[in-house]
Design a protein around this motif. Structure first.
Motif, PDB file in Angstrom:
ATOM      1  N   PRO A   1      -4.416  -2.433   3.431  1.00 31.28           N
ATOM      2  CA  PRO A   1      -5.741  -1.913   3.769  1.00 31.28           C
ATOM      3  C   PRO A   1      -6.828  -2.711   3.051  1.00 31.28           C
ATOM      4  CG  PRO A   1      -4.715  -0.530   2.105  1.00 31.28           C
ATOM      5  CD  PRO A   1      -3.680  -1.557   2.504  1.00 31.28           C
TER       6      PRO A   1
ATOM      7  N   ASP B   1       0.341  -5.778   6.160  1.00 30.92           N
ATOM      8  CA  ASP B   1      -0.621  -4.799   6.676  1.00 30.92           C
ATOM      9  C   ASP B   1      -1.309  -4.038   5.551  1.00 30.92           C
ATOM     10  OD1 ASP B   1      -0.079  -5.383   9.415  1.00 30.92           O
ATOM     11  OD2 ASP B   1       1.788  -4.257   9.243  1.00 30.92           O
TER      12      ASP B   1
ATOM     13  N   ASP C   1      -3.791  -2.566  -2.599  1.00 29.35           N
ATOM     14  CA  ASP C   1      -4.606  -3.029  -1.470  1.00 29.35           C
ATOM     15  C   ASP C   1      -4.926  -4.504  -1.669  1.00 29.35           C
ATOM     16  OD1 ASP C   1      -7.281  -3.344  -2.899  1.00 29.35           O
ATOM     17  OD2 ASP C   1      -6.947  -1.203  -3.218  1.00 29.35           O
TER      18      ASP C   1
ATOM     19  N   ASP D   1       0.805  -1.221   0.000  1.00 27.87           N
ATOM     20  CA  ASP D   1       0.000   0.000   0.000  1.00 27.87           C
ATOM     21  C   ASP D   1       0.839   1.273   0.000  1.00 27.87           C
ATOM     22  OD1 ASP D   1       0.697  -0.696   2.739  1.00 27.87           O
ATOM     23  OD2 ASP D   1      -0.639   0.916   3.366  1.00 27.87           O
TER      24      ASP D   1
ATOM     25  N   HIS E   1      -6.855  -7.514   4.577  1.00 29.81           N
ATOM     26  CA  HIS E   1      -5.560  -7.625   5.236  1.00 29.81           C
ATOM     27  C   HIS E   1      -4.703  -8.694   4.560  1.00 29.81           C
ATOM     28  CE1 HIS E   1      -2.699  -8.359   8.592  1.00 29.81           C
ATOM     29  NE2 HIS E   1      -2.979  -7.107   8.930  1.00 29.81           N
TER      30      HIS E   1
END
Length: 217
Positions: A55, A53, A32, A8, A58
């Motif tokens: 967005p 991590d 993402d 991301d 996950h």
């Protein structure tokens, strides 16, 4: 070799993608988890570089979904945490390898190549066929010990053909493995690249055109 980078942090994702393209890899980028899963559903990738991590969806959920699908893609998970329990969690979720941020690009590329060699039928880092030697670890090619000066795309096409181990490779598969998702499916890129590659490989010819099917070595 076809790679998906799911990260991301756009600057980092684009930087990694550009570096990997400079290693003769075909690279797509997703920013993402949902976009990553969409691309993984329609394209065959050798390796997924997955930020844990992400967005939206996950990274852990991306791993679990790929496991549920029975996907063959190898997963290299990236994370800002280098704690042992985090690495264990990632591997237990289905990741094949784990790399903590910040990381060395050279190490990332080496780990990707190692994972790609394990996708499908395991192959050694040095491939040989018809007098052609391909050192995939150092991205070098030789014919009868003579160094070959290949462009990135010529090298990528040669690697796909050599990894096929004598099987016929279609034009569509070459587009899938050596170019990214932005390539025009009606392009003459394969034909042009193949012509240049054959010229550089020299005589006797080692790449054969199979009319209506593709190419084989």
């Amino acid at each position: 070799m076809r790679i998906l980078v799911a990260e991301d942090e756009r600057f980092l994702a684009d930087l990694v993608a550009e570096g990997l393209r400079g290693q003769a890899m075909a690279v797509d980028v997703a920013y993402d988890g949902a976009a990553a899963l969409e691309r993984l559903a329609v394209n065959d990738y050798d390796v997924l570089v997955l930020d844990r991590d992400l967005p939206g969806v996950h990274g852990d959920d991306v791993c679990q979904e790929l496991s549920r699908r029975g996907a063959q893609v190898r997963i290299l998970m990236l994370t800002a945490s280098g704690e042992v329990h985090d690495r264990i969690d990632g591997l237990n979720l289905g990741a094949d390898d784990y790399l903590s941020k910040p990381f060395s690009f050279e190490e990332l590329a080496a780990r990707i190549r190692a994972l790609a060699r394990r996708s499908g039928q395991p192959l050694p880092p040095v491939l040989e066929r018809g007098g052609i030697t391909l050192d995939t670890a150092h991205r070098r090619a030789y014919r009868d010990s003579r160094p070959l000066r290949l462009s990135l795309k010529e090298y990528a096409v040669l690697e796909v053909l050599m990894r096929a181990q004598g099987a016929v490779v279609s034009t569509e598969e070459l587009l899938e493995r050596a170019w990214d998702e932005h390539i025009d499916p009606f392009t003459t890129a394969v034909k042009v690249t193949m012509s240049k590659l054959r010229t550089k490989l020299g005589d006797p010819p080692v790449i054969v055109t199979v009319p209506g099917s593709g190419y084989w070595m």
